[in-house]
Design an enzyme around this catalytic site. Structure first.
Site, mmCIF file in Angstrom:
data_model
loop_
_atom_site.group_PDB
_atom_site.id
_atom_site.type_symbol
_atom_site.label_atom_id
_atom_site.label_comp_id
_atom_site.label_asym_id
_atom_site.label_seq_id
_atom_site.Cartn_x
_atom_site.Cartn_y
_atom_site.Cartn_z
ATOM 1 N N PRO A 9 7.813 4.560 0.382
ATOM 2 C CG PRO A 9 6.877 5.793 -1.350
ATOM 3 C CD PRO A 9 7.229 4.385 -0.955
ATOM 4 C CD GLU A 95 -3.050 -2.460 -1.414
ATOM 5 O OE1 GLU A 95 -3.320 -3.156 -2.418
ATOM 6 O OE2 GLU A 95 -3.515 -1.311 -1.238
HETATM 7 C C1 DQA Z 1 -0.276 4.554 3.564
HETATM 8 C C2 DQA Z 1 -1.402 5.257 2.810
HETATM 9 C C3 DQA Z 1 -0.892 5.895 1.545
HETATM 10 O O1 DQA Z 1 -1.960 6.547 0.861
HETATM 11 C C4 DQA Z 1 0.177 6.921 1.860
HETATM 12 O O2 DQA Z 1 0.703 7.472 0.683
HETATM 13 C C5 DQA Z 1 1.247 6.383 2.730
HETATM 14 C C6 DQA Z 1 0.898 5.497 3.833
HETATM 15 C C7 DQA Z 1 -0.747 3.979 4.906
HETATM 16 O O3 DQA Z 1 -0.034 3.134 5.452
HETATM 17 O O4 DQA Z 1 -1.788 4.374 5.441
HETATM 18 O O5 DQA Z 1 2.414 6.721 2.584
HETATM 19 O O6 DQA Z 1 0.175 3.465 2.762
#
Ligand code: DQA
Length: 140
Positions: A9, A95
């Site tokens: 998202p 991740e």
């Molecule tokens: C994110 C970090 C998440 O906490 C955040 O909700 C995002 C982007 C990042 O790529 O730094 O939407 O995944």
């Protein structure tokens, strides 16, 4: 070799969304560079703001691709269902985060998906995706 990038998202707004944190480049611009850098790897990209669609894409690619690079966005911090989808497939999932989630708000320090993933890369801007591609390539 096939690698699937999955963005969750709000990541469709890269380049527009909080550029001080996420940078000024759109994901499409970055993806074009990444594909040029790895001409021998078939890199596919998918983005959805919906949890179920992210899960469907993990199921669809998670038995045949060499790796999945997953930036689950805010679902990282909440989704048991995405954790379970990662556990259900055989393809290694990395991740990734653009920002260093550990230097930000406390609610971003917890990942519901990290324990199901092969590794976690965070804080290198969009280069986090390349580092994940590199890790999958090296593991072949
Ligand atoms: C994110 C970090 C998440 O906490 C955040 O909700 C995002 C982007 C990042 O790529 O730094 O939407 O995944």
């Amino acid at each position: 070799m096939k690698i699937q990038i999955i963005n969750g998202p709000n990541l469709n707004l890269l380049g527009v969304r909080e550029p001080g944190i996420y940078g000024a480049s759109s994901f499409e611009e970055y993806l074009a560079q990444l594909k040029r850098r790895y001409p021998d790897i078939e890199i596919s990209s998918f983005q959805s703001n919906e949890e179920g669609e992210i899960i469907n894409k993990i199921h669809e690619t998670g038995f045949s691709f060499a790796g999945i690079v997953l930036n689950a966005g805010a679902y990282t911090h909440t989704s048991v269902a995405i954790h379970d989808a990662i556990k259900a497939v055989t393809t290694p999932v990395i991740e990734v985060h653009i920002s260093n989630v550990h230097s930000r708000e406390e609610f971003r320090h917890q990942s519901m998906i990290a324990r199901a993933c092969t590794g976690v890369i965070a804080g290198f801007g969009l280069d986090s995706y390349r580092l994940a591609v590199e890790a999958i390539k090296e593991a072949q």
